[in-house]
Structures are given as structure tokens and as C-alpha cells.
Enzyme design. Structure first.
Site, PDB file in Angstrom:
ATOM      1  N   GLU A  91       0.672  -1.203   0.040  1.00 23.29           N
ATOM      2  CA  GLU A  91      -0.089   0.203   0.088  1.00 23.29           C
ATOM      3  C   GLU A  91       0.949   1.326   0.221  1.00 23.29           C
ATOM      4  O   GLU A  91       1.843   1.222   0.763  1.00 23.29           O
ATOM      5  CB  GLU A  91      -0.999   0.023   1.242  1.00 23.29           C
ATOM      6  N   CYS A 104       3.111   8.576   1.137  1.00 26.51           N
ATOM      7  CA  CYS A 104       3.945   7.603   1.996  1.00 26.51           C
ATOM      8  C   CYS A 104       3.983   6.105   1.272  1.00 26.51           C
ATOM      9  O   CYS A 104       2.848   5.780   1.048  1.00 26.51           O
ATOM     10  CB  CYS A 104       2.967   7.335   3.367  1.00 26.51           C
ATOM     11  N   CYS A 111       5.930  -6.697   7.438  1.00 30.81           N
ATOM     12  CA  CYS A 111       7.114  -6.191   8.188  1.00 30.81           C
ATOM     13  C   CYS A 111       7.523  -7.288   9.253  1.00 30.81           C
ATOM     14  O   CYS A 111       6.494  -7.923   9.825  1.00 30.81           O
ATOM     15  CB  CYS A 111       6.692  -4.776   8.844  1.00 30.81           C
ATOM     16  N   CYS A 115       5.882  -5.027  16.228  1.00 28.64           N
ATOM     17  CA  CYS A 115       5.297  -4.054  17.158  1.00 28.64           C
ATOM     18  C   CYS A 115       3.668  -4.271  17.633  1.00 28.64           C
ATOM     19  O   CYS A 115       2.967  -4.498  16.626  1.00 28.64           O
ATOM     20  CB  CYS A 115       5.450  -2.341  16.656  1.00 28.64           C
ATOM     21  N   CYS A 118       0.846  -2.397  15.870  1.00 34.97           N
ATOM     22  CA  CYS A 118       0.803  -1.847  14.383  1.00 34.97           C
ATOM     23  C   CYS A 118       0.238  -2.952  13.574  1.00 34.97           C
ATOM     24  O   CYS A 118       0.393  -4.112  13.840  1.00 34.97           O
ATOM     25  CB  CYS A 118       2.527  -1.655  13.930  1.00 34.97           C
ATOM     26  N   CYS A 329      -1.462   6.140  10.102  1.00 35.03           N
ATOM     27  CA  CYS A 329      -0.130   5.521  10.474  1.00 35.03           C
ATOM     28  C   CYS A 329      -0.479   3.938  11.202  1.00 35.03           C
ATOM     29  O   CYS A 329      -1.353   3.764  11.904  1.00 35.03           O
ATOM     30  CB  CYS A 329       0.483   6.337  11.591  1.00 35.03           C
TER      31      CYS A 329
END
Ligand code: SAH
Ligand code: SF4
Length: 336
Positions: A91, A104, A111, A115, A118, A329
């Protein structure tokens, strides 16, 4: 599968054209066509002799990511679901602003850094993006706009894909290509300390933002397990040694999780941790979504936290963009 031209630099293009018996200045034309004229297909690259064009078309494509879906937020933010050559998707998020838009972009498919707050973390890592796939996201956004900021804050941990991130940055900043200023490109990391030091040794590099997200070693270890390997103390030390350019400041991002890391005491500890660094702090109120169990703090709490930090450093609260389309975010997760 056709090979992509996007992501190749001039020496690589020279090799391709000379291997086909063409003069090396043809590489310049191809480079110009891709990065300056932003051609979407080999046939759109201007000035090539028909023989070379046919030869290229047989083996190569420009290779921009394909916009599979586009989600438009009430606030104007656009989230793109992009399909890559091997069918994987990532994305990118475009945030229109007065005078200058921000794109962005992602640096990995998923990933590997786990975290706890997230949504991208839930995907795990599929693979690194190539330099061409990183640049391609910017080229898509740059098609119909000239003034762009680029933030590498989408999916992935950029410093775990450093060679491709650096090659992409060189292409994005090349005066003969997209010609973005390195001041307009920012990379955000969860704090891979040895790679921060390596980034600092690169002559062409984006600005550095570090996701701090906690005010003590223990709290950070719970929220960001990677801290067990890359300690908070070392992170701050590495930041202290980081060779800032004269115009540059470090940015620290801090996700505020209601009742977890958002107390006045946390704010005071953040100030102490960052003392002596030339830096600014960006606060991000937790962006919620299904499957992650944290709370967004009240606006008053966010304001109180900001007040304390602001006494020592510039401190901003990042406006949530595109929450309604899962574009904010930490929300990037290939949601349809
Ligand atoms: N992997 C890099 C860059 C991508 S994440 C990094 O972690 O820095 C970009 C930013 O979004 C980071 O500062 C991260 O802490 C923040 N973030 C992650 N999940 C979030 C969430 N649910 N709400 C608000 N911010 C989040
Ligand atoms: Fe990866 Fe950044 Fe999400 Fe952490 S916050 S899981 S490093 S994308």
C-alpha cells in the site's frame, strides 16, 4: 516475466543498450523517459530508434506497480493498493496538502518487526521491495503532481532493506531524474541501531525519523520486542553519534496509547531521554482497528503530553489522515 526498467541506474542501462549494439547515449534517453518524462510503457519513451524500441519491448517493461484499488478518504487522503510484478501487494498513501502533497510509501511486503500496536506487523514479512518498486510508488504519485514530499513510513522497516532504500533514494534525488531534494525524503525506523549508523555513512540519504514509542526500556520491550536486541540506551547513543547535515534535525515519533505510555511522567522521561539531541518530536495518537487491543487517548491527554515535551523540543501532534479508509499510520494491512 519481462524485466523492469524502473529501478535501473545509468550504468545498468548503458550495459543493456551496449549489449544490443547501441550507442551508450541511448541509455540517457531511456533514463530520461522513465524518471523525468515518467513514461508508463517502453513505447512512450521518446526518441528511440524503432529497432531498439522493439528489442526492449520484447524483454522489458517500465514496470510501475499497478493500482489495483484506490480508496478515497473524506479528508482527501488516497490509499492505493498496488500490485507488484509477482502478484504481491503493498500500500501507498497520498496525502494532499496546501502547496505540496506527501506520498507515504512502503519498503517491504509486510514487516518482520513485531510492534504490538501496528497492523502491518500482523502480516509478517513476505519480502523486501526492490529499488524499482520503491521508486515506482513515487513515480505513480508524481504522474500528475510536481511538488512532493516522500515518507518511507508505509509497510515495512526500511533499514532492514537498506541497499534498496539507498539505491531508490539516489534515483529519487538524481538531478537528471526525479530531482527530489533529500530534505523532502524521510525514512522512519523502529530503531535498528547498527543500520542507523550505516545510514549515517551514506552520502545520499533521506532524513531520519526514529519511532521511540515508549519512555523506558521495559515499556519499549513490551511494545516493540525488537528492543530486546537493539536496546533503548544504544539507540539514544547511536542517535547522539549520528552525523546530521547542517540543515537537519532528528525526528522522534511517539505513538500515544491510552493508559499505556501517555502519562505526564512518560512525557517528562521522553524529554530526559532526548536531552542534548538536536531533535523534534511527533506525537501520533493510536489509530485503532480490528484485532489490536489498545485505546486512543483523549485529546486532552494528547495536549497535556505535548505541552510537557514542547517546553524542551518542537513537538507536533500528527493529524490522523484517512482513518476512515484504514490509511493512517500503522493501519496499512491490505484491507479491501
Ligand atoms: N517501520 C517503520 C516505518 C513504518 S511505521 C517504523 O516503525 O518507524 C510508521 C509509524 O507508524 C511508526 O512511527 C509507528 O510507530 C507508527 N504506528 C504503527 N502503528 C500505529 C498505530 N496503530 N497507530 C498510530 N501509529 C502507529
Ligand atoms: Fe514494522 Fe513499523 Fe509496524 Fe513496527 S511500526 S511492525 S517496524 S511497520
Amino acid at each position: 516475466m519481462a524485466q523492469s526498467l524502473v529501478g535501473l541506474d545509468t550504468p545498468e542501462l548503458v550495459q543493456i543498450v551496449t549489449a544490443r549494439g547501441e550507442a551508450s547515449f541511448r541509455a540517457r534517453q531511456i533514463y530520461d523517459g522513465i524518471y523525468r518524462a515518467r513514461a508508463a510503457a517502453v513505447g512512450q519513451i521518446r526518441g528511440l530508434p524503432p529497432g531498439l524500441r522493439r528489442a526492449l519491448e520484447a524483454e522489458f517493461e517500465v514496470g510501475l506497480p499497478v493500482i489495483e484499488r484506490e480508496f478515497v478518504s473524506l479528508d482527501g487522503t488516497i490509499r492505493y493498493l498496488l500490485r507488484l510484478a509477482d502478484g504481491q501487494t503493498v500500500e501507498a498513501v497520498l496525502m494532499p496538502e496546501e502547496g505540496r502533497d506527501t506520498i507515504c510509501i512502503s519498503t517491504q511486503v509486510g514487516c518482520p518487526v513485531d510492534c504490538k500496536f501496528c497492523f502491518t506487523a500482523l502480516l509478517g514479512l513476505s519480502r523486501n521491495l526492490t529499488a524499482g518498486e520503491i521508486v515506482g510508488q513515487v513515480l505513480l504519485a508524481a504522474r500528475d503532481r510536481d511538488r512532493l514530499n516522500v515518507v518511507m513510513m508505509g509497510m515495512g522497516e526500511p533499514l532492514l532493506n537498506l541497499p534498496n532504500v539507498i539505491k531508490a533514494t539516489r534515483l529519487l534525488t538524481d538531478k537528471d531524474g526525479l530531482a527530489l531534494s533529500p530534505r523532502r525524503i524521510t525514512l522512519s525506523t523502529s530503531g535498528i541501531t547498527p543500520k542507523i549508523a550505516a545510514l549515517g555513512r551514506e552520502p545520499v540519504r533521506p532524513k531520519l525519523a526514529v519511532s521511540l514509542n515508549a519512555s523506558t526500556e521495559e515499556a519499549r520491550e513490551k511494545l516493540m520486542p525488537i528492543t530486546r536486541k537493539y536496546k533503548l540506551g544504544e539507540l539514544i547513543e547511536t542517535c547522539r553519534a549520528y552525523p546530521l547535515r547542517p540543515w537537519e534535525k532528528l525526528s522522534f515519533e511517539y505513538v500515544l496509547l491510552g493508559g499505556v505510555n501517555d502519562s505526564d511522567q512518560d512525557a517528562r522521561r521522553v524529554v530526559r531521554l532526548l536531552a542534548q539531541l538536536k531533535c523534534m518530536v511527533n506525537l501520533i495518537a493510536f489509530n485503532p482497528g480490528p484485532g489490536i487491543d489498545f485505546q486512543t487517548p483523549d485529546p486532552e491527554r494528547v495536549a497535556a503530553f505535548q505541552q510537557i515535551v514542547r517546553r524542551s523540543f518542537p513537538c507536533f501532534v500528527r493529524k490522523p489522515r484517512g482513518r476512515d479508509i484504514y490509511a493512517a499510520c500503522g493501519q496499512l494491512k491490505r484491507t479491501n
